[in-house]
Design a protein around this motif. Structure first.
Motif, short mmCIF file in Angstrom:
data_model
loop_
_atom_site.label_atom_id
_atom_site.label_comp_id
_atom_site.label_asym_id
_atom_site.label_seq_id
_atom_site.Cartn_x
_atom_site.Cartn_y
_atom_site.Cartn_z
N SER A 66 32.93 41.77 53.52
CA SER A 66 33.88 41.05 52.68
C SER A 66 35.12 40.64 53.45
O SER A 66 35.76 41.49 54.09
CB SER A 66 34.30 41.92 51.48
OG SER A 66 33.19 42.20 50.65
N ARG A 67 35.45 39.37 53.40
CA ARG A 67 36.66 38.89 54.04
C ARG A 67 37.79 38.82 53.01
O ARG A 67 37.57 38.55 51.84
CB ARG A 67 36.43 37.52 54.68
CG ARG A 67 35.38 37.55 55.77
CD ARG A 67 35.44 36.33 56.66
NE ARG A 67 35.17 35.09 55.93
CZ ARG A 67 35.31 33.86 56.45
NH1 ARG A 67 35.74 33.72 57.70
NH2 ARG A 67 35.04 32.79 55.73
N TRP A 68 39.00 39.04 53.48
CA TRP A 68 40.18 39.03 52.62
C TRP A 68 41.14 37.96 53.13
O TRP A 68 41.24 37.74 54.34
CB TRP A 68 40.86 40.40 52.63
CG TRP A 68 40.05 41.47 51.95
CD1 TRP A 68 38.87 42.00 52.36
CD2 TRP A 68 40.38 42.13 50.72
NE1 TRP A 68 38.43 42.95 51.49
CE2 TRP A 68 39.34 43.05 50.46
CE3 TRP A 68 41.43 42.03 49.82
CZ2 TRP A 68 39.33 43.87 49.34
CZ3 TRP A 68 41.44 42.86 48.70
CH2 TRP A 68 40.40 43.76 48.47
N ILE A 69 41.85 37.33 52.20
CA ILE A 69 42.73 36.23 52.57
C ILE A 69 44.15 36.48 52.09
O ILE A 69 44.37 36.98 50.97
CB ILE A 69 42.20 34.89 52.00
CG1 ILE A 69 43.02 33.71 52.52
CG2 ILE A 69 42.14 34.91 50.48
CD1 ILE A 69 42.37 32.37 52.27
N CYS A 70 45.11 36.17 52.96
CA CYS A 70 46.52 36.36 52.63
C CYS A 70 46.97 35.29 51.65
O CYS A 70 46.78 34.09 51.90
CB CYS A 70 47.36 36.30 53.92
SG CYS A 70 49.14 36.42 53.65
N LYS A 71 47.57 35.71 50.54
CA LYS A 71 48.02 34.75 49.53
C LYS A 71 49.24 33.97 49.98
O LYS A 71 49.58 32.94 49.40
CB LYS A 71 48.31 35.48 48.22
CG LYS A 71 47.07 36.03 47.53
CD LYS A 71 47.38 36.62 46.18
CE LYS A 71 48.08 37.95 46.29
NZ LYS A 71 48.28 38.61 44.97
N LYS A 72 49.90 34.45 51.03
CA LYS A 72 51.11 33.78 51.51
C LYS A 72 50.82 32.71 52.56
O LYS A 72 51.39 31.62 52.50
CB LYS A 72 52.08 34.82 52.07
CG LYS A 72 53.42 34.27 52.49
CD LYS A 72 54.36 35.39 52.93
CE LYS A 72 55.72 34.85 53.36
NZ LYS A 72 56.63 35.94 53.80
N MET A 125 49.37 41.72 49.65
CA MET A 125 49.38 40.27 49.47
C MET A 125 48.01 39.65 49.75
O MET A 125 47.83 38.45 49.63
CB MET A 125 50.42 39.63 50.39
CG MET A 125 51.85 39.85 49.93
SD MET A 125 52.20 39.00 48.37
CE MET A 125 52.12 37.28 48.90
N PHE A 126 47.03 40.48 50.13
CA PHE A 126 45.69 39.99 50.42
C PHE A 126 44.79 40.12 49.20
O PHE A 126 44.92 41.07 48.41
CB PHE A 126 45.08 40.74 51.60
CG PHE A 126 45.57 40.28 52.93
CD1 PHE A 126 44.75 39.53 53.78
CD2 PHE A 126 46.86 40.55 53.35
CE1 PHE A 126 45.21 39.10 55.01
CE2 PHE A 126 47.34 40.13 54.58
CZ PHE A 126 46.51 39.38 55.42
N THR A 127 43.87 39.18 49.06
CA THR A 127 42.92 39.22 47.97
C THR A 127 41.54 38.91 48.51
O THR A 127 41.39 38.25 49.56
CB THR A 127 43.28 38.20 46.87
OG1 THR A 127 42.40 38.33 45.76
CG2 THR A 127 43.20 36.77 47.41
N LEU A 128 40.52 39.41 47.83
CA LEU A 128 39.14 39.14 48.26
C LEU A 128 38.91 37.63 48.32
O LEU A 128 39.29 36.89 47.42
CB LEU A 128 38.15 39.77 47.29
CG LEU A 128 37.70 41.19 47.60
CD1 LEU A 128 36.92 41.76 46.41
CD2 LEU A 128 36.86 41.25 48.85
#
Length: 245
Positions: free
Chosen positions: A189-195, A235-238
């Protein structure tokens, strides 16, 4: 497309067009630079100077918009109510196409080239420099290594942006993009920074921060921060990935 855009002068092969591109780039850079300065001033307690930088940044944005409207008069919307649905569709399609073009160049060409240059610069003349100024050479090597890492991360971010713009364009054209799903496998699973959209890939990890390849996001220490923007782990989300065909 504005109704009278067909009467605009074609500047595409002129020095004026090149100058407008340079002016747009300069004003855009000034906007972000002044916002950076504003944040520095805010952190140091200089509220009025921070406000000054922010005000000037907003003005530079207006300058950039004015230049860009001359570069792309087909995108200038003077009277939205007077445009047909087809004209609105054409303008939006053009915006998305330009966005895809820009992001694709960044992740396919610009950042890979920048990363390669940074890797080469890190070792260029290292032996001689180490003999003369070991500490400074080590600092330079670290700077170039960090630049190479940053460019490598940004390449994936721009690819993600290009994909999302492409999907938006497909939807605008009445097509159905491939569905996106969230993986339930922590190992992949990769996670992405919302900022800033930095993507954490467990297969790669974040070696520069002491996170070994193969480390699931959930096992990263809570005090870990985004290597691009410094955002906290919270601040990271799937990340939603394209479903396998």
């Amino acid at each position: 497309m504005s109704p009278d855009s067909s009467n605009e002068m074609d500047l595409s092969n002129s020095n004026t067009f090149k100058n407008l591109e340079a002016a747009f780039a300069g004003e855009s850079m000034a906007n972000r630079k002044y916002l950076f300065f504003a944040e520095v001033a805010r952190q140091l307690g200089f509220g009025e100077i921070s406000k000054l930088f922010k005000e000037t940044a907003a003005q530079e944005t207006e300058h950039a918009f004015a230049h860009f409207s001359l570069l792309h008069p087909e995108l200038a919307v003077k009277d939205a109510a007077g445009l047909s649905d087809a004209q609105k569709h054409e303008i939006m399609s053009r915006c998305l196409s330009l966005a895809v073009e820009g992001e694709t160049y960044e992740y396919k060409t610009m950042y890979p080239d920048f990363a390669a240059d940074a890797e080469r610069d890190r070792d260029s003349g290292a032996a001689d420099e180490f003999k003369a100024q070991a500490a400074e050479s080590a600092e330079h090597a670290q700077m170039f290594r960090q630049a190479a890492q940053r460019f490598g991360l940004l390449k994936h971010i721009e690819q993600f942006h290009a994909e999302r713009y492409t999907e938006a364009l497909q939807e605008l054209e009445g097509e159905k993009p491939a569905p996106r799903v969230v993986s339930d496998n922590p190992a992949t699973s990769r996670w992405i920074c919302k900022k800033c959209s930095m993507i954490y890939d467990p297969a790669v990890g974040d070696p520069d921060s002491g996170i070994a390849a193969g480390t699931p996001f959930e096992e990263i220490p809570e005090d870990w921060v985004c290597p691009i923007c410094g955002a906290t782990k919270k601040m990271f989300t799937l990340m939603e990935e394209k479903a396998a065909a």
